[in-house]
Design an enzyme around this catalytic site. Structure first.
Site, PDB file in Angstrom:
ATOM      1  N   ASP A  15       0.876  -1.178   0.000  1.00 18.96           N
ATOM      2  CA  ASP A  15       0.000   0.000   0.000  1.00 18.96           C
ATOM      3  C   ASP A  15       0.912   1.227   0.000  1.00 18.96           C
ATOM      4  OD1 ASP A  15      -2.049   1.814   0.297  1.00 18.96           O
ATOM      5  OD2 ASP A  15      -2.265   1.496   2.451  1.00 18.96           O
ATOM      6  N   GLU A  74      -1.739  -1.456  -4.493  1.00 21.82           N
ATOM      7  CA  GLU A  74      -2.954  -0.649  -4.587  1.00 21.82           C
ATOM      8  C   GLU A  74      -2.859   0.324  -5.756  1.00 21.82           C
ATOM      9  OE1 GLU A  74      -5.510   0.390  -1.206  1.00 21.82           O
ATOM     10  OE2 GLU A  74      -4.791   2.422  -1.564  1.00 21.82           O
ATOM     11  N   ASP A 146      -2.079   0.804   7.891  1.00 24.14           N
ATOM     12  CA  ASP A 146      -1.422   0.690   6.577  1.00 24.14           C
ATOM     13  C   ASP A 146      -0.976  -0.739   6.299  1.00 24.14           C
ATOM     14  OD1 ASP A 146      -1.089   3.660   5.697  1.00 24.14           O
ATOM     15  OD2 ASP A 146      -0.477   3.595   7.794  1.00 24.14           O
TER      16      ASP A 146
END
Lengths: 179, 179
Positions: A15, A74, A146
């Site tokens: 991410d 992502e 996260d």
């Protein structure tokens, strides 16, 4: 994308962020997912070169240490503004290049696709993602936000590659060997 | 930044783009600038992984072949939209990481600073930059636009490091050795 059967496929989820980049590693054996590791790379107060270097080096080290077979990253469409999109893009570029230098195939998913896959709701809150990751990976406590997002990105890809769900608009990008 | 005197400093200028990344190399010996090479990396029709890999590999190869002492990269603030900013950021991240893997010190300048330094006008047109680059580097013909921009970015940094001009808001980013 080859079907895994009961063979183990190790997936690194990333991410990317200009301040915090989360990462999570899982093993998929057929439909069964096992947690391997998770964490985050914090580069909040550093200057650009040091930030990008830290992301590149750390992702390379993680890929070297854990030897994932595939990477899931992502993919964002919507941004608050162009300046934050540029910063995110730089961090994302550094993370992707780090995986490409290890000849890893990379797949990308939107946050909506991932949330739909993990929580069953495309606009799920971060806390719901953290909760479902804790449940699905049988963790004692929920990972930091996260890192949980990164595990969700890995797990969503794992579900998809095992044919356990269909995600719309998924696009695979595959890197070749180049170092 | 050490003053060069009559010692030669080789500068690699980079104008990153998600479709075309221009590069230009000059040698500065005191106030005298000499053209070494220029060109562009075109990745218009490729998918993301192949694009970033091409930019990373080519910039690394150029840095390896030409052995620059310093790198100068364009720094953009204003973007048409967040999506193009994200794409530009990814390309910029790949180019910067390629230079960081060679332990090169990197400096960044806005297009306005560069145009002011080379053309004397912060909002100069691309054709004016091409013309001035041709004149200042004694070239037989003007380089292609992206390559001319990259040479301008190298030359602007060269002028600044030799104390030949002052550019406002210039910020140096310095990468350490990490491969």
């Amino acid at each position: 994308m080859p079907k895994g059967g009961n063979e183990v496929t190790r997936i690194l989820g990333i991410d990317p962020g200009s301040q915090v980049t989360g990462y999570g590693i899982i093993d998929m054996a057929g439909p069964r997912a096992t947690h391997v590791a998770n964490g985050s790379i914090r580069v909040r107060d550093e200057e650009l070169g040091a930030k990008l270097r830290a992301i590149f080096e750390k992702i390379r080290a993680i890929a070297g240490d854990f030897q994932p077979n595939e990477v899931s990253v992502e993919r964002l469409f919507m941004h608050r503004n162009a300046d934050s999109a540029l910063k995110l893009g730089q961090a994302r570029g550094a993370a992707i290049v780090a995986c490409l230098t290890q000849s890893l195939p990379i797949y990308e998913y939107t946050p909506t696709e991932i949330k739909q896959a993990i929580v069953g709701k495309g606009n799920a809150a971060k806390a719901q993602v953290q909760h479902m990751i804790k449940v699905l990976l049988c963790l004692k406590e929920a990972p930091q936000a996260d890192a949980a997002d990164a595990l969700a990105i890995a797990l969503g890809h794992g579900y998809r590659r095992e044919g356990l769900l269909r995600m719309p608009g998924v696009r695979g990008i595959r890197g070749g060997r180049f170092i």
